[in-house]
Design an enzyme around this catalytic site. Structure first.
Site, PDB file in Angstrom:
ATOM      1  N   SER A 231       0.945  -1.170   0.074  1.00 21.95           N
ATOM      2  CA  SER A 231      -0.082   0.103   0.071  1.00 21.95           C
ATOM      3  C   SER A 231       0.800   1.269   0.095  1.00 21.95           C
ATOM      4  CB  SER A 231      -1.035  -0.016   1.317  1.00 21.95           C
ATOM      5  OG  SER A 231      -1.526   1.046   1.005  1.00 21.95           O
TER       6      SER A 231
ATOM      7  N   ASP B 182      -4.668   4.218  -2.104  1.00 14.52           N
ATOM      8  CA  ASP B 182      -5.632   4.470  -1.071  1.00 14.52           C
ATOM      9  C   ASP B 182      -6.128   6.068  -1.506  1.00 14.52           C
ATOM     10  OD1 ASP B 182      -6.050   2.700   0.628  1.00 14.52           O
ATOM     11  OD2 ASP B 182      -3.987   2.661   1.271  1.00 14.52           O
TER      12      ASP B 182
ATOM     13  N   MET C  90      -8.415   9.332  -0.515  1.00 10.70           N
ATOM     14  CA  MET C  90      -9.191   9.677   0.317  1.00 10.70           C
ATOM     15  C   MET C  90      -9.578  11.192   0.085  1.00 10.70           C
ATOM     16  SD  MET C  90      -7.051   8.320   3.874  1.00 10.70           S
ATOM     17  CE  MET C  90      -6.512   6.624   3.717  1.00 10.70           C
TER      18      MET C  90
ATOM     19  N   HIS D 146      -8.243   2.162  -4.337  1.00  7.43           N
ATOM     20  CA  HIS D 146      -9.412   1.996  -3.147  1.00  7.43           C
ATOM     21  C   HIS D 146      -9.806   3.368  -2.957  1.00  7.43           C
ATOM     22  CE1 HIS D 146      -9.750   1.122   1.368  1.00  7.43           C
ATOM     23  NE2 HIS D 146     -10.818   1.237   0.713  1.00  7.43           N
TER      24      HIS D 146
ATOM     25  N   MET E  21     -12.095   5.826  -1.129  1.00 11.18           N
ATOM     26  CA  MET E  21     -12.649   6.194   0.047  1.00 11.18           C
ATOM     27  C   MET E  21     -13.070   7.551   0.090  1.00 11.18           C
ATOM     28  SD  MET E  21      -9.666   4.690   2.620  1.00 11.18           S
ATOM     29  CE  MET E  21      -8.545   4.263   1.324  1.00 11.18           C
TER      30      MET E  21
ATOM     31  N   MET F 217     -12.349  -4.281   5.045  1.00 10.28           N
ATOM     32  CA  MET F 217     -11.583  -3.432   5.848  1.00 10.28           C
ATOM     33  C   MET F 217     -11.243  -4.255   7.212  1.00 10.28           C
ATOM     34  SD  MET F 217     -10.557  -1.070   4.056  1.00 10.28           S
ATOM     35  CE  MET F 217      -9.606  -0.437   5.317  1.00 10.28           C
TER      36      MET F 217
ATOM     37  N   GLY G 116      -9.021   5.080   6.736  1.00 18.18           N
ATOM     38  CA  GLY G 116      -8.485   6.552   6.866  1.00 18.18           C
ATOM     39  C   GLY G 116      -7.011   6.802   7.313  1.00 18.18           C
ATOM     40  N   PHE G 117      -6.229   5.688   7.880  1.00 18.36           N
ATOM     41  CA  PHE G 117      -5.169   5.800   8.210  1.00 18.36           C
ATOM     42  C   PHE G 117      -4.235   4.551   8.364  1.00 18.36           C
ATOM     43  CE2 PHE G 117      -7.643   9.217  10.110  1.00 18.36           C
ATOM     44  CZ  PHE G 117      -6.781  10.332  10.058  1.00 18.36           C
ATOM     45  N   GLY G 118      -3.057   4.781   7.927  1.00 18.08           N
ATOM     46  CA  GLY G 118      -2.243   3.307   8.122  1.00 18.08           C
ATOM     47  C   GLY G 118      -1.906   3.233   9.548  1.00 18.08           C
ATOM     48  N   GLY G 119      -1.161   2.200   9.656  1.00 19.95           N
ATOM     49  CA  GLY G 119      -0.453   1.825  10.951  1.00 19.95           C
ATOM     50  C   GLY G 119      -1.346   1.412  12.182  1.00 19.95           C
TER      51      GLY G 119
ATOM     52  N   ASP H 155      -7.308  -5.475   4.337  1.00 21.43           N
ATOM     53  CA  ASP H 155      -6.613  -4.007   4.193  1.00 21.43           C
ATOM     54  C   ASP H 155      -6.915  -3.539   5.567  1.00 21.43           C
ATOM     55  OD1 ASP H 155      -5.766  -1.701   3.364  1.00 21.43           O
ATOM     56  OD2 ASP H 155      -7.213  -1.232   2.308  1.00 21.43           O
ATOM     57  N   GLY H 156      -5.586  -3.683   6.162  1.00 23.47           N
ATOM     58  CA  GLY H 156      -5.696  -2.720   7.656  1.00 23.47           C
ATOM     59  C   GLY H 156      -4.828  -3.829   8.606  1.00 23.47           C
ATOM     60  N   GLY H 157      -3.657  -3.369   8.877  1.00 19.40           N
ATOM     61  CA  GLY H 157      -2.933  -4.268  10.144  1.00 19.40           C
ATOM     62  C   GLY H 157      -2.386  -5.444   9.678  1.00 19.40           C
TER      63      GLY H 157
ATOM     64  N   GLY I  76       0.699  -2.216   4.232  1.00 26.53           N
ATOM     65  CA  GLY I  76       1.145  -0.787   4.221  1.00 26.53           C
ATOM     66  C   GLY I  76       2.437  -0.556   4.994  1.00 26.53           C
TER      67      GLY I  76
HETATM   68  C1  DX5 Z   1      -6.529   2.476   5.377  1.00 26.38           C
HETATM   69  C2  DX5 Z   1      -5.969   2.036   4.089  1.00 26.38           C
HETATM   70  C3  DX5 Z   1      -4.953   1.091   4.052  1.00 26.38           C
HETATM   71  C4  DX5 Z   1      -3.703   1.166   4.551  1.00 26.38           C
HETATM   72  C5  DX5 Z   1      -3.213   0.231   5.430  1.00 26.38           C
HETATM   73  O1  DX5 Z   1      -7.567   3.520   5.374  1.00 26.38           O
HETATM   74  O2  DX5 Z   1      -7.071   1.552   3.206  1.00 26.38           O
HETATM   75  O3  DX5 Z   1      -4.804   0.531   2.579  1.00 26.38           O
HETATM   76  O4  DX5 Z   1      -2.720   1.794   3.773  1.00 26.38           O
HETATM   77  O5  DX5 Z   1      -2.125   0.439   6.104  1.00 26.38           O
HETATM   78  P1  DX5 Z   1      -1.546  -0.495   7.148  1.00 26.38           P
HETATM   79  O6  DX5 Z   1      -1.218  -1.855   6.519  1.00 26.38           O
HETATM   80  O7  DX5 Z   1      -0.357   0.202   7.822  1.00 26.38           O
HETATM   81  O8  DX5 Z   1      -2.425  -0.931   8.211  1.00 26.38           O
HETATM   82 ZN    ZN Z   2      -6.738   0.449   1.371  1.00 27.82          ZN
END
Ligand code: DX5
Ligand code: ZN
Length: 225
Positions: free
Chosen positions: A16, A43, A45, A75, A77, A146, A151-154, A184-186, A206
């Site tokens: 990502s 991503d 947004m 993706h 959003m 999801m 909205g945010f990575g990490g 997608d996510g974590g 990501g």
């Molecule tokens: C979050 C995004 C993800 C994000 C995942 O809204 O859709 O694609 O990049 O990030 P990680 O892998 O750090 O959770």
């Molecule tokens: Zn995504």
């Protein structure tokens, strides 16, 4: 009579770009490509559907002009994705995934994405039940579950999404469908293994990918899922 056998998709790791170096996005986009990973997750947004901003269609176009042949897994959003699918298709998207939560004509927008020569996907937030998209399943190439609030990575992986994956994988089998089941996510090798057991085959990563000390070993772990 036997129905059409659903395809079993091999597992793929999808970096990502959100977690890449935003001062050098083309370099970051190439990191997976150098490891032989054919997909890149983008991503998009809008500051409304999610409280954050990222990229617009110009980034996809710029990466294409720079020579990227990756499969752009896009993706959206966005509160009004139907207004923007054409711009992303023209900019070089390979797949466009749209969220089911905003109120618009989902089936018509999926058909429009197809008519623009892209593959299409439908996305569910953690709080959205699987049944919301059941009627749309025959229309899509990909379902994105999801595993964090978008909205945010990490963020930390939501293990309570595993039953939703199992439900969608079961429907895919009994309905003879063929969509990829993406998370997608974590996602890291450990959480991906849990999702794989529940039926997922497409793993967006990501933070864990871009921070991995040995990205080749990291990618190899996903190939073995
Ligand atoms: C979050 C995004 C993800 C994000 C995942 O809204 O859709 O694609 O990049 O990030 P990680 O892998 O750090 O959770
Ligand atoms: Zn995504």
């Amino acid at each position: 009579m036997c129905g059409k056998a659903p395809a079993v998709h091999p597992p793929i790791l999808v970096p990502s770009l959100l977690a890449g170096d935003h001062a050098h996005l083309a370099d970051s986009a190439g990191w997976g490509e150098k490891l032989g990973l054919p997909w890149l997750h983008l991503d998009i947004m809008d500051g409304h559907f999610v409280p954050n901003f990222t990229f617009g269609p110009e980034l996809l176009a710029a990466l294409r002009r720079n020579g990227s042949k990756l499969y752009f897994d896009t993706h959206l959003m966005l509160n009004e994705p139907d207004r923007y699918v054409e711009a992303f298709a023209k900019a070089g998207a390979s797949n466009i995934s749209i969220h089911v939560e905003p109120d618009y004509d989902h089936a018509a927008t999926l058909a429009r994405i197809r008519a623009l020569n892209c593959q299409c996907g439908i996305v569910l937030n953690p709080g959205t039940p699987a049944r919301t998209i059941e009627p749309l399943l025959p229309l899509v190439d990909l379902v994105l579950v999801m595993t964090v609030q978008p909205g945010f990575g990490g963020q930390s992986f939501r293990r309570d999404m595993l039953p939703k994956l199992t439900q969608l994988a079961t429907w895919r089998k009994v309905k003879g469908l063929n969509f990829r089941l993406e998370v997608d996510g974590g996602i890291d090798p450990l959480t991906a293994a849990e999702c794989r057991s529940a039926g997922a085959d497409t793993f967006v990563a990501g933070t864990s990918f871009f921070k991995a000390a040995d990205r080749a070993a990291f990618a190899a772990a996903f190939a073995k899922l």
